[in-house]
Design an enzyme around this catalytic site. Sequence first.
Site, PDB file in Angstrom:
ATOM      1  N   HIS A  96       0.862  -1.192   0.000  1.00 41.73           N
ATOM      2  CA  HIS A  96       0.000   0.000   0.000  1.00 41.73           C
ATOM      3  C   HIS A  96       0.896   1.238   0.000  1.00 41.73           C
ATOM      4  CE1 HIS A  96      -2.887   3.023   1.216  1.00 41.73           C
ATOM      5  NE2 HIS A  96      -3.844   2.165   0.858  1.00 41.73           N
ATOM      6  N   GLU A 166      -4.148   1.955  -7.344  1.00 37.46           N
ATOM      7  CA  GLU A 166      -4.534   3.076  -6.472  1.00 37.46           C
ATOM      8  C   GLU A 166      -3.600   4.254  -6.737  1.00 37.46           C
ATOM      9  OE1 GLU A 166      -6.641   1.827  -2.521  1.00 37.46           O
ATOM     10  OE2 GLU A 166      -4.512   2.006  -2.202  1.00 37.46           O
TER      11      GLU A 166
HETATM   12  P1  13P Z   1      -9.705   6.244   0.368  1.00 37.34           P
HETATM   13  O1  13P Z   1     -10.834   5.386  -0.125  1.00 37.34           O
HETATM   14  O2  13P Z   1      -9.944   6.789   1.746  1.00 37.34           O
HETATM   15  O3  13P Z   1      -9.314   7.302  -0.621  1.00 37.34           O
HETATM   16  O4  13P Z   1      -8.447   5.296   0.542  1.00 37.34           O
HETATM   17  C1  13P Z   1      -8.089   4.482  -0.509  1.00 37.34           C
HETATM   18  C2  13P Z   1      -7.130   3.476  -0.014  1.00 37.34           C
HETATM   19  O5  13P Z   1      -5.997   3.814   0.270  1.00 37.34           O
HETATM   20  C3  13P Z   1      -7.601   2.097   0.163  1.00 37.34           C
HETATM   21  O6  13P Z   1      -6.549   1.236   0.365  1.00 37.34           O
END
Ligand code: 13P
Length: 258
Positions: A96, A166
């Site tokens: 992450h 992400e």
């Molecule tokens: P948010 O949905 O709060 O933007 O976070 C995304 C995330 O990092 C999920 O792992």
Amino acid sequence: MNSKLIVLNWKTNPISGVEATKLGVKIKDLIKNKKNVEVVMCPPAPFIPLVMPKRKNKGLAVGAQDAFFVGSGSYTGRASSEMFKSLGCEYVIVGHSEKRQDGDTDEVVAKKVESVIRSNMKAIICVGEEIRDKEGKYLNLIRHQVISAISLVKKSYLKDVIIAYEPLWAIGKDAYKADDPESFFHNAVFIKKAFATVSGSEMAVKLPVLYGGSVTADNALKFLVSGRADGLLIGRVSLLPEQVKDIIYMAEQLGNNK
Ligand code: 13P
């Protein structure tokens, strides 16, 4: 993958075991009678036993947010893949951006992915750029993140890999905005192509690619339909059962309409 995968990353929330237990009960209620969706609750490590279902529940799994790659030993403060497996976890989020910012290098991410898979769990590998440049140079970073993260995994085990795209600029309360579904779709195809250079195309076609970053009940359907996402990785909204309920309902309906 047939059903949509909805991964709830609670990050460092809620603040107490009592609240975590309550949230876990609410989420478990939401997936009752659902057939076409798999929900993965990822609470902070100390709360995992509090939300773990007593019996294996179809459509619901528990995951960890990170896992150390050495099973046991003198590593103060670490919790290993083997430990999470022994608690009943089926998934672990690895790489992450918040862990990468904390110091997890590509090498560390690769070791963690290998340990998760060796421990018979699935690795949800996060990739994504900090800045989306118009020339598309960010794609080189994504390709590198994908290929290096799976570099220690035997080819036959690559079926246990899930990639979550992400982009960093879309994550968290200060996010600029969510990505848009069309751009996600192109990036997901690019990720599958990068994966294919290691796995071969047959496996890459089946690779689940999730979208994460400012997902809400308002934009979830667009990512699942127009973006053809195999699922979603949800941060802030994963703490809000009303929105989670709507997202699970939408994902379930998509499965019904197949
Ligand atoms: P948010 O949905 O709060 O933007 O976070 C995304 C995330 O990092 C999920 O792992």
